[in-house]
Design a protein around this motif. Structure first.
Motif, PDB file in Angstrom:
ATOM      1  N   GLN A  46       0.831  -1.205   0.000  1.00  0.00           N
ATOM      2  CA  GLN A  46       0.000   0.000   0.000  1.00  0.00           C
ATOM      3  C   GLN A  46       0.873   1.266   0.000  1.00  0.00           C
ATOM      4  N   PRO A  47       0.459   2.279  -0.780  1.00  0.00           N
ATOM      5  CA  PRO A  47       1.229   3.536  -0.822  1.00  0.00           C
ATOM      6  C   PRO A  47       0.927   4.402   0.410  1.00  0.00           C
ATOM      7  N   LEU A  48       1.640   4.143   1.482  1.00  0.00           N
ATOM      8  CA  LEU A  48       1.380   4.825   2.758  1.00  0.00           C
ATOM      9  C   LEU A  48       2.646   5.525   3.259  1.00  0.00           C
ATOM     10  N   THR A  49       2.512   6.296   4.323  1.00  0.00           N
ATOM     11  CA  THR A  49       3.683   6.954   4.926  1.00  0.00           C
ATOM     12  C   THR A  49       4.620   5.905   5.512  1.00  0.00           C
ATOM     13  N   ASP A  50       5.870   6.290   5.709  1.00  0.00           N
ATOM     14  CA  ASP A  50       6.868   5.357   6.256  1.00  0.00           C
ATOM     15  C   ASP A  50       6.410   4.767   7.586  1.00  0.00           C
ATOM     16  N   GLU A  51       5.782   5.604   8.394  1.00  0.00           N
ATOM     17  CA  GLU A  51       5.344   5.164   9.726  1.00  0.00           C
ATOM     18  C   GLU A  51       4.274   4.058   9.615  1.00  0.00           C
ATOM     19  N   LYS A  52       3.347   4.260   8.677  1.00  0.00           N
ATOM     20  CA  LYS A  52       2.265   3.277   8.507  1.00  0.00           C
ATOM     21  C   LYS A  52       2.786   1.994   7.848  1.00  0.00           C
ATOM     22  N   VAL A  53       3.700   2.172   6.896  1.00  0.00           N
ATOM     23  CA  VAL A  53       4.321   0.985   6.264  1.00  0.00           C
ATOM     24  C   VAL A  53       5.048   0.155   7.326  1.00  0.00           C
ATOM     25  N   LYS A  54       5.729   0.832   8.227  1.00  0.00           N
ATOM     26  CA  LYS A  54       6.461   0.142   9.316  1.00  0.00           C
ATOM     27  C   LYS A  54       5.482  -0.653  10.195  1.00  0.00           C
ATOM     28  N   ALA A  55       4.336  -0.044  10.529  1.00  0.00           N
ATOM     29  CA  ALA A  55       3.335  -0.731  11.357  1.00  0.00           C
ATOM     30  C   ALA A  55       2.831  -1.997  10.653  1.00  0.00           C
ATOM     31  N   LEU A  56       2.556  -1.890   9.348  1.00  0.00           N
ATOM     32  CA  LEU A  56       2.068  -3.049   8.575  1.00  0.00           C
ATOM     33  C   LEU A  56       3.166  -4.108   8.439  1.00  0.00           C
ATOM     34  N   ALA A  57       4.405  -3.660   8.269  1.00  0.00           N
ATOM     35  CA  ALA A  57       5.535  -4.593   8.162  1.00  0.00           C
ATOM     36  C   ALA A  57       5.708  -5.382   9.461  1.00  0.00           C
ATOM     37  N   ASP A  58       5.447  -4.726  10.600  1.00  0.00           N
ATOM     38  CA  ASP A  58       5.536  -5.422  11.901  1.00  0.00           C
ATOM     39  C   ASP A  58       4.491  -6.521  12.010  1.00  0.00           C
ATOM     40  N   PHE A  59       3.263  -6.235  11.548  1.00  0.00           N
ATOM     41  CA  PHE A  59       2.216  -7.275  11.553  1.00  0.00           C
ATOM     42  C   PHE A  59       2.660  -8.452  10.678  1.00  0.00           C
ATOM     43  N   LEU A  60       3.217  -8.101   9.522  1.00  0.00           N
ATOM     44  CA  LEU A  60       3.595  -9.110   8.523  1.00  0.00           C
ATOM     45  C   LEU A  60       4.718 -10.004   9.032  1.00  0.00           C
ATOM     46  N   GLU A  61       5.620  -9.407   9.792  1.00  0.00           N
ATOM     47  CA  GLU A  61       6.776 -10.150  10.305  1.00  0.00           C
ATOM     48  C   GLU A  61       6.345 -11.344  11.160  1.00  0.00           C
ATOM     49  N   ASP A  62       5.215 -11.184  11.864  1.00  0.00           N
ATOM     50  CA  ASP A  62       4.726 -12.269  12.734  1.00  0.00           C
ATOM     51  C   ASP A  62       4.338 -13.531  11.965  1.00  0.00           C
ATOM     52  N   VAL A  63       3.966 -13.370  10.690  1.00  0.00           N
ATOM     53  CA  VAL A  63       3.460 -14.546   9.944  1.00  0.00           C
ATOM     54  C   VAL A  63       4.256 -14.910   8.701  1.00  0.00           C
ATOM     55  N   SER A  64       5.070 -13.983   8.185  1.00  0.00           N
ATOM     56  CA  SER A  64       5.718 -14.279   6.900  1.00  0.00           C
ATOM     57  C   SER A  64       7.100 -14.889   7.068  1.00  0.00           C
ATOM     58  N   SER A  65       7.216 -15.741   8.075  1.00  0.00           N
ATOM     59  CA  SER A  65       8.479 -16.475   8.225  1.00  0.00           C
ATOM     60  C   SER A  65       8.561 -17.514   7.112  1.00  0.00           C
ATOM     61  N   ASP A  66       9.573 -18.309   7.124  1.00  0.00           N
ATOM     62  CA  ASP A  66       9.743 -19.289   6.045  1.00  0.00           C
ATOM     63  C   ASP A  66       8.731 -20.440   6.122  1.00  0.00           C
ATOM     64  N   SER A  67       7.991 -20.513   7.211  1.00  0.00           N
ATOM     65  CA  SER A  67       7.063 -21.654   7.348  1.00  0.00           C
ATOM     66  C   SER A  67       5.958 -21.568   6.292  1.00  0.00           C
ATOM     67  N   GLU A  68       5.706 -22.705   5.677  1.00  0.00           N
ATOM     68  CA  GLU A  68       4.649 -22.801   4.664  1.00  0.00           C
ATOM     69  C   GLU A  68       3.348 -23.145   5.371  1.00  0.00           C
ATOM     70  N   TYR A  69       2.303 -22.396   5.079  1.00  0.00           N
ATOM     71  CA  TYR A  69       1.002 -22.679   5.703  1.00  0.00           C
ATOM     72  C   TYR A  69       0.219 -23.673   4.848  1.00  0.00           C
ATOM     73  N   GLU A  70      -0.500 -24.544   5.523  1.00  0.00           N
ATOM     74  CA  GLU A  70      -1.376 -25.489   4.818  1.00  0.00           C
ATOM     75  C   GLU A  70      -2.542 -24.718   4.194  1.00  0.00           C
ATOM     76  N   PRO A  71      -2.965 -25.093   2.964  1.00  0.00           N
ATOM     77  CA  PRO A  71      -4.091 -24.393   2.331  1.00  0.00           C
ATOM     78  C   PRO A  71      -5.342 -24.329   3.215  1.00  0.00           C
ATOM     79  N   GLU A  72      -5.648 -25.415   3.927  1.00  0.00           N
ATOM     80  CA  GLU A  72      -6.846 -25.415   4.781  1.00  0.00           C
ATOM     81  C   GLU A  72      -6.717 -24.441   5.943  1.00  0.00           C
ATOM     82  N   ASP A  73      -5.494 -24.287   6.488  1.00  0.00           N
ATOM     83  CA  ASP A  73      -5.287 -23.302   7.563  1.00  0.00           C
ATOM     84  C   ASP A  73      -5.518 -21.882   7.038  1.00  0.00           C
TER      85      ASP A  73
END
Length: 330
Positions: A46-73
């Motif tokens: 999303q085209p947002l301010t640096d501060e907002k991008v940082k907040a969204l990146a923090d949320f993303l960090e919690d789930v976008s590790s290398d672990s592959e999620y099962e389609p059903e999950d």
């Protein structure tokens, strides 16, 4: 206590959608599609301010590790978030096929496609993609799917949902009652929208066009589905219980008898619906063709509550027996 994968994914989707709703020009459901897109791209899109991008990146960090999620999950987490968003949405067409119904339809579909190597599937009202992705996740056969959805937010949700689950799904942002430039398919599964279809000029080319006033969209969609199904192909619809009680019901019944064989009608448990008039059933058809087996009698049953395991197991046994004796399907 450690979160399950579904809980982790739901928390991420919910937090991101809520943040975007408050800090950007999006509704919760639109924010949900954006959250899914960020997860798919592993980046903030999303085209947002640096501060907002940082907040969204923090949320993303919690789930976008290398672990592959099962389609059903992914499907279940996404479904929970969409349900939350739909509670706040005002559009009456924003509703979702319940999970238990998706899984029961998967079981029925697998009964009829078991001998094919590849199956083409069509959903004429794909919504946020929950039903079609459940069918793809549980299919015992390779499935290639197409879905149509007129609502822009829902089709975006379905698109992101399919990407995250790595599904082979072609999506069309289009009114599926209008002419469709797609080849015929082996299988149609649709949770039918219920109500009147506003475009009388489009409806006028249908056999099930109302003599006066608007036509029923659920009637037109059944006709469109039969038109787009190969001879001998199967169709499963989630229909309102009053399908054959309206003033246009007789013409619907005659049309179906001419074009298809009615395999069965399975009434869904009353406990699934807030009021009796909202009750639904699964309507099973097979399009006429040269090699089809005409059952001696249709499968008519009231399904027990999906939470009553023993009663449901008994019902499935009876349905398996019907498929075996009437259609020769083991």
């Amino acid at each position: 206590m450690q979160k399950t994968e579904i809980e982790r994914l739901f928390s991420y989707l919910d937090e991101t959608a809520t943040y975007l709703e408050k800090n950007w020009t999006s509704t919760y459901l639109e924010g949900l599609a954006e959250a899914g897109e960020n997860l798919f791209q592993k980046d903030v899109c999303q085209p947002l301010t640096d501060e907002k991008v940082k907040a969204l990146a923090d949320f993303l960090e919690d789930v976008s590790s290398d672990s592959e999620y099962e389609p059903e999950d992914i499907r279940k987490a996404y479904q929970l978030a969409v349900l939350k968003g739909m509670k706040g949405a005002v559009q009456s067409h924003h509703s979702m096929t319940p999970d238990a119904v998706c899984l029961f339809l998967s079981y029925l579909v697998n009964k009829v496609i078991h001998k094919k190597e590849v199956v083409t599937l069509l959903d004429l009202a794909v919504g946020s993609g929950n039903l079609v992705s459940a069918l793809l996740n549980h299919s015992t056969t390779k499935m290639v799917a197409k879905g149509f959805e007129v609502d822009e937010t829902l089709v975006k949700l379905a698109f992101v949902n399919a990407n995250l689950q790595k599904h082979e799904l072609d999506l069309f942002h289009q009114d599926s009652i209008e002419p469709l430039a797609i080849p015929e398919v082996d299988l149609v599964v649709t949770d039918l929208p219920v109500g009147f279809y506003p475009k009388d000029d489009v409806a006028s080319s249908y056999n099930l066009n109302a003599a006066e006033g608007h036509s029923f969209i659920h009637h037109l969609m059944i006709e469109q589905a039969l038109k787009k199904t190969k001879d001998g192909g199967f169709l499963f619809f989630v229909v309102p219980n009053f399908l054959f009680e309206s003033e246009q019901a007789q013409s619907l019944h005659q049309f179906i008898k001419k074009e298809a064989t009615i395999l069965g009608l399975l009434k869904l448990p009353d406990s699934m619906f807030q009021a009796e008039q909202h009750g639904k059933s699964i309507f099973m058809l097979q399009k006429k063709g040269s090699d089809i087996i005409q059952p001696q009698q249709a499968l008519l049953a009231e399904l027990p509550s999906f939470s009553k395991k023993e009663a449901l197991a008994d019902m499935i046994q009876q349905i398996n027996k019907w498929f075996s004796s009437e259609l020769g399907i083991m």
